[in-house]
Enzyme design. Structure first.
Site, PDB file in Angstrom:
ATOM      1  N   ARG A 265      -9.816   8.183  -8.549  1.00  0.00           N
ATOM      2  CA  ARG A 265      -9.661   6.768  -8.907  1.00  0.00           C
ATOM      3  C   ARG A 265      -9.896   6.668 -10.402  1.00  0.00           C
ATOM      4  O   ARG A 265     -10.971   7.005 -10.893  1.00  0.00           O
ATOM      5  CB  ARG A 265     -10.666   5.898  -8.157  1.00  0.00           C
ATOM      6  CG  ARG A 265     -10.815   4.518  -8.764  1.00  0.00           C
ATOM      7  CD  ARG A 265     -11.633   3.576  -7.935  1.00  0.00           C
ATOM      8  NE  ARG A 265     -10.938   3.215  -6.717  1.00  0.00           N
ATOM      9  CZ  ARG A 265     -11.272   2.172  -5.967  1.00  0.00           C
ATOM     10  NH1 ARG A 265     -12.287   1.401  -6.295  1.00  0.00           N
ATOM     11  NH2 ARG A 265     -10.603   1.896  -4.858  1.00  0.00           N
TER      12      ARG A 265
ATOM     13  N   HIS B 210      -2.276   1.216  -5.684  1.00  0.00           N
ATOM     14  CA  HIS B 210      -3.404   1.467  -4.774  1.00  0.00           C
ATOM     15  C   HIS B 210      -2.844   1.909  -3.409  1.00  0.00           C
ATOM     16  O   HIS B 210      -2.966   1.199  -2.412  1.00  0.00           O
ATOM     17  CB  HIS B 210      -4.253   0.202  -4.637  1.00  0.00           C
ATOM     18  CG  HIS B 210      -5.601   0.443  -4.032  1.00  0.00           C
ATOM     19  ND1 HIS B 210      -6.091   1.706  -3.751  1.00  0.00           N
ATOM     20  CD2 HIS B 210      -6.576  -0.427  -3.647  1.00  0.00           C
ATOM     21  CE1 HIS B 210      -7.294   1.590  -3.227  1.00  0.00           C
ATOM     22  NE2 HIS B 210      -7.614   0.318  -3.144  1.00  0.00           N
TER      23      HIS B 210
ATOM     24  N   GLN C 129      -4.874   2.158   0.131  1.00  0.00           N
ATOM     25  CA  GLN C 129      -5.151   0.845   0.744  1.00  0.00           C
ATOM     26  C   GLN C 129      -4.011   0.443   1.696  1.00  0.00           C
ATOM     27  O   GLN C 129      -4.236  -0.158   2.745  1.00  0.00           O
ATOM     28  CB  GLN C 129      -5.288  -0.186  -0.389  1.00  0.00           C
ATOM     29  CG  GLN C 129      -5.527  -1.608   0.077  1.00  0.00           C
ATOM     30  CD  GLN C 129      -6.932  -1.822   0.612  1.00  0.00           C
ATOM     31  OE1 GLN C 129      -7.896  -1.457  -0.007  1.00  0.00           O
ATOM     32  NE2 GLN C 129      -7.035  -2.419   1.789  1.00  0.00           N
TER      33      GLN C 129
ATOM     34  N   ASP D  81      -5.839 -10.785  -3.613  1.00  0.00           N
ATOM     35  CA  ASP D  81      -6.761  -9.834  -4.252  1.00  0.00           C
ATOM     36  C   ASP D  81      -7.422 -10.562  -5.422  1.00  0.00           C
ATOM     37  O   ASP D  81      -6.991 -11.659  -5.813  1.00  0.00           O
ATOM     38  CB  ASP D  81      -5.960  -8.597  -4.730  1.00  0.00           C
ATOM     39  CG  ASP D  81      -6.848  -7.505  -5.329  1.00  0.00           C
ATOM     40  OD1 ASP D  81      -8.067  -7.527  -5.083  1.00  0.00           O
ATOM     41  OD2 ASP D  81      -6.315  -6.642  -6.055  1.00  0.00           O
TER      42      ASP D  81
ATOM     43  N   CYS E 214      -7.934  -6.727   0.205  1.00  0.00           N
ATOM     44  CA  CYS E 214      -8.388  -5.334   0.091  1.00  0.00           C
ATOM     45  C   CYS E 214      -9.899  -5.248  -0.115  1.00  0.00           C
ATOM     46  O   CYS E 214     -10.500  -4.218   0.213  1.00  0.00           O
ATOM     47  CB  CYS E 214      -7.642  -4.623  -1.027  1.00  0.00           C
ATOM     48  SG  CYS E 214      -7.881  -5.405  -2.630  1.00  0.00           S
TER      49      CYS E 214
ATOM     50  N   ARG F 241      -9.697   1.721   6.524  1.00  0.00           N
ATOM     51  CA  ARG F 241      -9.589   2.669   5.397  1.00  0.00           C
ATOM     52  C   ARG F 241     -10.031   4.057   5.872  1.00  0.00           C
ATOM     53  O   ARG F 241      -9.431   5.065   5.516  1.00  0.00           O
ATOM     54  CB  ARG F 241     -10.466   2.243   4.212  1.00  0.00           C
ATOM     55  CG  ARG F 241     -10.167   0.902   3.563  1.00  0.00           C
ATOM     56  CD  ARG F 241      -8.843   0.828   2.866  1.00  0.00           C
ATOM     57  NE  ARG F 241      -8.668   1.767   1.762  1.00  0.00           N
ATOM     58  CZ  ARG F 241      -9.210   1.662   0.552  1.00  0.00           C
ATOM     59  NH1 ARG F 241      -9.977   0.639   0.240  1.00  0.00           N
ATOM     60  NH2 ARG F 241      -8.969   2.571  -0.389  1.00  0.00           N
TER      61      ARG F 241
HETATM   62  N1   CP Z   1     -10.400  -1.914  -1.467  1.00  0.00           N
HETATM   63  C1   CP Z   1     -11.020  -0.963  -2.183  1.00  0.00           C
HETATM   64  O1   CP Z   1     -10.404  -0.027  -2.705  1.00  0.00           O
HETATM   65  O2   CP Z   1     -12.370  -1.077  -2.246  1.00  0.00           O
HETATM   66  P1   CP Z   1     -13.343  -0.241  -3.202  1.00  0.00           P
HETATM   67  O3   CP Z   1     -13.050  -0.654  -4.606  1.00  0.00           O
HETATM   68  O4   CP Z   1     -14.720  -0.650  -2.755  1.00  0.00           O
HETATM   69  O5   CP Z   1     -13.088   1.209  -2.976  1.00  0.00           O
HETATM   70  N1  NVA Z   2      -7.020  -4.994  -8.009  1.00  0.00           N
HETATM   71  C1  NVA Z   2      -8.377  -4.545  -7.775  1.00  0.00           C
HETATM   72  C2  NVA Z   2      -8.448  -3.755  -6.505  1.00  0.00           C
HETATM   73  C3  NVA Z   2      -9.837  -3.264  -6.143  1.00  0.00           C
HETATM   74  C4  NVA Z   2      -9.839  -2.457  -4.887  1.00  0.00           C
HETATM   75  C5  NVA Z   2      -8.840  -3.711  -8.959  1.00  0.00           C
HETATM   76  O1  NVA Z   2      -8.075  -2.880  -9.446  1.00  0.00           O
HETATM   77  O2  NVA Z   2      -9.969  -3.897  -9.402  1.00  0.00           O
END
Ligand code: CP
Ligand code: NVA
Length: 308
Positions: free
Chosen positions: A103, A130, A133, A225, A265, A293
């Site tokens: 990530r 993402h 997800q 989101d 999410c 997940r």
């Molecule tokens: N939805 C999601 O990716 O959550 P986290 O940021 O907690 O991993």
């Molecule tokens: N759009 C959000 C998703 C978090 C899971 C971010 O990138 O912070």
């Protein structure tokens, strides 16, 4: 090499059904307490240069339940945080572990990790996409609604990484998708074009609009989101002003079908992109979605590790 970096490029239309079937099987086995050590002796390196609750926990627990192990490597601990190159990191990790989940901010860093390494790479979120997800979301929708084909999903809010991946995923699944965002905050054209390509094959429709009510009309799934993604914290006040008419509240929910479900999410910010009565109300499936997940990621891990 079986990577899982970009939903459009890495998941075939038929492969999606296969992944969803494995995810459902993983869930059933987990619930029934049936051992499923498909990745016995395998190791996953998990690089995080951004925060995470769900992605980290689900991949770590998932590897354990599959009989393998996961290593949590945060930016503070791994040498990438002190400037070691993606090239060197990819080559070093390729000699020690069986796969990498990462990530990070730049999507191209994830692609580079895959290009330079010789093990599968999974995108645990980039500024652009993402994809992990998405499998959990589709699994949740399938559990709630049955067949995915022909359903309508409305995404309301920022045209961000989650929205881009939703465009890719819905089109692959044969679901209609409508995205409502303010003019300058819509998804990049690239993702709309990709979705159009798959939608032409699966028979779904892709609609981009600025009107949340138009998007939500007769929808089966309403999705939103955060208005401020990781890395955009300094823009928070400006974004609250820009997105204020894109809140998912009971009035907007009433434009959708009566039996529509609400997804997010997570993490969610109640009172901003969604009201408390919606996210904590009877139509919300966000915690089922979060649990999925775990099951979806196990399907991704098995597919990447055993088919590479
Ligand atoms: N939805 C999601 O990716 O959550 P986290 O940021 O907690 O991993
Ligand atoms: N759009 C959000 C998703 C978090 C899971 C971010 O990138 O912070």
């Amino acid at each position: 090499m079986k990577h899982y970096i970009d939903f459009h490029e890495d998941v075939g239309i038929e492969e999606l059904d296969y992944l969803l079937d494995i995810a459902a099987d993983m869930k059933a086995k987990t619930k029934a307490g049936i051992e499923h050590h498909y990745l016995k002796g395998k190791s996953l390196a998990m690089i995080f240069t951004k925060s995470s609750t769900r992605t980290r926990v689900s991949f770590e627990v998932g590897m354990f339940q599959l009989g393998g192990q996961a290593l949590f490597l945060s930016n503070n601990e791994i040498q990438i945080g002190r400037g070691e190159s993606i090239y060197d990191t990819a080559n070093v990790l390729s000699g020690m572990v069986d796969g990498i989940m990462i990530r990070t901010f730049k999507h191209s860093d994830i692609e580079d990790l895959a290009r330079y390494g010789s093990i599968p790479v999974i995108n645990g979120l980039s500024d652009d996409q993402h994809p992990t997800q998405m499998l959990a979301d589709l699994l949740t929708i399938k559990e709630c609604k049955g067949d995915l084909k022909g359903l309508k999903l409305a995404y309301v809010g920022d045209g961000n990484n989650v929205a881009n991946s939703l465009l890719q995923a819905c089109a692959k699944a044969g679901m209609h998708i409508s995205v409502a965002s303010p003019k300058d905050y819509t998804c990049p054209e690239k993702y709309v074009l990709q979705a159009d390509i798959d939608a032409a094959v699966t028979g779904s429709k892709v609609v981009m609009t600025e009107d949340p009510y138009e998007a939500c009309k007769d929808a089966d799934v309403i999705y939103t989101d955060t208005w401020t993604s990781m890395g955009q914290e300094e823009e928070k006040a400006k974004r609250i002003e820009i997105f204020k008419d894109y809140q998912v509240n009971s009035e907007l929910m009433s434009a959708a079908k009566k039996d529509a479900i609400f997804l997010h999410c997570l993490p969610a910010y109640r009172g901003y992109e969604v009201t408390e009565d919606v996210i904590d109300g009877p139509q919300s499936r966000v915690f089922q979605e979060a649990e999925n997940r775990l099951h979806a990621h196990k399907a991704i891990l098995v597919n990447c590790f055993l088919n590479s």
